[in-house]
Design an enzyme around this catalytic site. Sequence first.
Site, PDB file in Angstrom:
ATOM      1  N   ASP A  43     -44.311   5.384 -67.698  1.00 26.57           N
ATOM      2  CA  ASP A  43     -43.075   5.951 -68.212  1.00 26.57           C
ATOM      3  C   ASP A  43     -43.217   6.048 -69.733  1.00 26.57           C
ATOM      4  O   ASP A  43     -44.277   5.707 -70.294  1.00 26.57           O
ATOM      5  CB  ASP A  43     -41.839   5.170 -67.760  1.00 26.57           C
ATOM      6  CG  ASP A  43     -41.740   3.764 -68.321  1.00 26.57           C
ATOM      7  OD1 ASP A  43     -42.504   3.412 -69.237  1.00 26.57           O
ATOM      8  OD2 ASP A  43     -40.871   3.002 -67.836  1.00 26.57           O
ATOM      9  N   CYS A  44     -42.178   6.522 -70.423  1.00 22.73           N
ATOM     10  CA  CYS A  44     -42.330   6.820 -71.851  1.00 22.73           C
ATOM     11  C   CYS A  44     -42.673   5.587 -72.669  1.00 22.73           C
ATOM     12  O   CYS A  44     -43.641   5.587 -73.447  1.00 22.73           O
ATOM     13  CB  CYS A  44     -41.088   7.521 -72.385  1.00 22.73           C
ATOM     14  SG  CYS A  44     -39.561   6.546 -72.355  1.00 22.73           S
ATOM     15  N   SER A  45     -41.920   4.519 -72.488  1.00 19.20           N
ATOM     16  CA  SER A  45     -42.170   3.317 -73.278  1.00 19.20           C
ATOM     17  C   SER A  45     -43.393   2.557 -72.776  1.00 19.20           C
ATOM     18  O   SER A  45     -44.070   1.873 -73.548  1.00 19.20           O
ATOM     19  CB  SER A  45     -40.938   2.408 -73.281  1.00 19.20           C
ATOM     20  OG  SER A  45     -40.528   2.081 -71.969  1.00 19.20           O
ATOM     21  N   ASP A  54     -39.483  -1.999 -73.781  1.00 19.74           N
ATOM     22  CA  ASP A  54     -38.535  -0.889 -73.651  1.00 19.74           C
ATOM     23  C   ASP A  54     -38.324  -0.158 -74.980  1.00 19.74           C
ATOM     24  O   ASP A  54     -38.444  -0.753 -76.058  1.00 19.74           O
ATOM     25  CB  ASP A  54     -37.197  -1.396 -73.127  1.00 19.74           C
ATOM     26  CG  ASP A  54     -37.265  -1.794 -71.655  1.00 19.74           C
ATOM     27  OD1 ASP A  54     -38.196  -1.342 -70.953  1.00 19.74           O
ATOM     28  OD2 ASP A  54     -36.388  -2.557 -71.214  1.00 19.74           O
ATOM     29  N   ALA A  55     -37.958   1.123 -74.870  1.00 21.99           N
ATOM     30  CA  ALA A  55     -37.889   1.995 -76.041  1.00 21.99           C
ATOM     31  C   ALA A  55     -36.946   1.480 -77.123  1.00 21.99           C
ATOM     32  O   ALA A  55     -37.317   1.421 -78.303  1.00 21.99           O
ATOM     33  CB  ALA A  55     -37.491   3.408 -75.614  1.00 21.99           C
ATOM     34  N   HIS A  99     -46.239  12.350 -75.074  1.00 23.47           N
ATOM     35  CA  HIS A  99     -45.237  11.500 -74.435  1.00 23.47           C
ATOM     36  C   HIS A  99     -45.275  11.679 -72.923  1.00 23.47           C
ATOM     37  O   HIS A  99     -45.890  12.605 -72.395  1.00 23.47           O
ATOM     38  CB  HIS A  99     -43.843  11.828 -74.971  1.00 23.47           C
ATOM     39  CG  HIS A  99     -43.305  13.159 -74.516  1.00 23.47           C
ATOM     40  ND1 HIS A  99     -41.999  13.369 -74.157  1.00 23.47           N
ATOM     41  CD2 HIS A  99     -43.909  14.375 -74.357  1.00 23.47           C
ATOM     42  CE1 HIS A  99     -41.797  14.626 -73.813  1.00 23.47           C
ATOM     43  NE2 HIS A  99     -42.943  15.250 -73.920  1.00 23.47           N
ATOM     44  N   HIS A 113     -35.598   7.503 -74.896  1.00 22.11           N
ATOM     45  CA  HIS A 113     -36.914   8.123 -74.745  1.00 22.11           C
ATOM     46  C   HIS A 113     -37.724   7.892 -76.012  1.00 22.11           C
ATOM     47  O   HIS A 113     -37.175   7.786 -77.113  1.00 22.11           O
ATOM     48  CB  HIS A 113     -36.770   9.629 -74.474  1.00 22.11           C
ATOM     49  CG  HIS A 113     -38.078  10.301 -74.174  1.00 22.11           C
ATOM     50  ND1 HIS A 113     -38.827   9.976 -73.071  1.00 22.11           N
ATOM     51  CD2 HIS A 113     -38.774  11.251 -74.851  1.00 22.11           C
ATOM     52  CE1 HIS A 113     -39.931  10.714 -73.067  1.00 22.11           C
ATOM     53  NE2 HIS A 113     -39.925  11.495 -74.138  1.00 22.11           N
ATOM     54  N   TYR A 166     -40.253 -10.087 -69.764  1.00 21.12           N
ATOM     55  CA  TYR A 166     -39.499  -9.172 -68.913  1.00 21.12           C
ATOM     56  C   TYR A 166     -39.275  -9.776 -67.527  1.00 21.12           C
ATOM     57  O   TYR A 166     -40.218 -10.185 -66.862  1.00 21.12           O
ATOM     58  CB  TYR A 166     -40.263  -7.862 -68.788  1.00 21.12           C
ATOM     59  CG  TYR A 166     -39.368  -6.645 -68.695  1.00 21.12           C
ATOM     60  CD1 TYR A 166     -39.223  -5.785 -69.766  1.00 21.12           C
ATOM     61  CD2 TYR A 166     -38.657  -6.367 -67.531  1.00 21.12           C
ATOM     62  CE1 TYR A 166     -38.399  -4.671 -69.698  1.00 21.12           C
ATOM     63  CE2 TYR A 166     -37.832  -5.264 -67.450  1.00 21.12           C
ATOM     64  CZ  TYR A 166     -37.710  -4.415 -68.528  1.00 21.12           C
ATOM     65  OH  TYR A 166     -36.893  -3.335 -68.452  1.00 21.12           O
TER      66      TYR A 166
END
Length: 302
Positions: free
Chosen positions: A203-205, A222-223, A271, A259, A90
């Site tokens: 965060d979600c991911s 990432d998601a 989540h 998401h 990343y």
Amino acid sequence: MKKYCRVNVGTIWRNIDKARDIDRDGIMYPADIQRWLLELNLAQKLSFTEDSRIDTQVLYGEMVEVIEEQDGWSHVLCIEQPSKQHPKGYPGFIPSSQLGEMKDYEAHQKLRVIVPKSTLFNLDFTTKQILSFNTVLPVTKGEDEYVEVDTPEGKGLIHSNDVEFSDENGNFQTGTMQGVIENAKRFIDLPYLWGGMSSYGYDCSGLCFQMYKSQNFYIPRDADEQYEAMKDVSIESKNFEPGDLLFFSKPEENGFLSHVGIYMGEDMMIHAPHTPKSIEIVKITGSYYQKILAKAARLSDF
């Protein structure tokens, strides 16, 4: 050039001009991420997303590859976080002052923090850092109560009750999907943080990435890429298993998976929703998330 994060949580910014004066506690060395996040108001936190300010974070001792340095910032690749943005990891920017040197301990016993936060002490037992869950550091000397580790700031001590150990080659034991779920439950009510990868905010991911990693399962950052790296599970059959990831897409997103959450079993999901909400458990049937559920996936080995 390889360097290592020497703040408890280093934030990776989209560009060097994305950090603001109000972000000083998050970009200085030493950093104070707790004070930084507590002092931000809602609009300032929403700006992380709306103005594309931050993308991810690295934990203390995490290795990055420095591409170049400019005006006190380092352009880095987070090589422990797979991303299709770059084959090595990343990409983003972090203040150069938050990076340091450390011996390469690739094939060496390591420890991993298994509690939400753990104190890293100097050798004289003054506090060096407050480490996040899932921080990994090389062991230099094992002791009954405290373990000596190497860090980008020199030797330190961590209480043995706060960690688990790898084998002598640095490999941690593979865990279970139930372990993924149980670790995620430790962070219920932790405020959401866009780009968050630590027990100061996920965060979600980021939540999915770190909870999977805590059990020695590795997925992209990432998601949408997490889904692409896993085995599809039919959402029509609803044959979900605990630990599967559920992916969501709003109608206006044209199928983009924006998401993700962790399926817990019995129609429940844990989540990290969005700013200003906190990590929560929700029942899927009858919820907003049932309406926007787009995909589900599990690791191919399960």
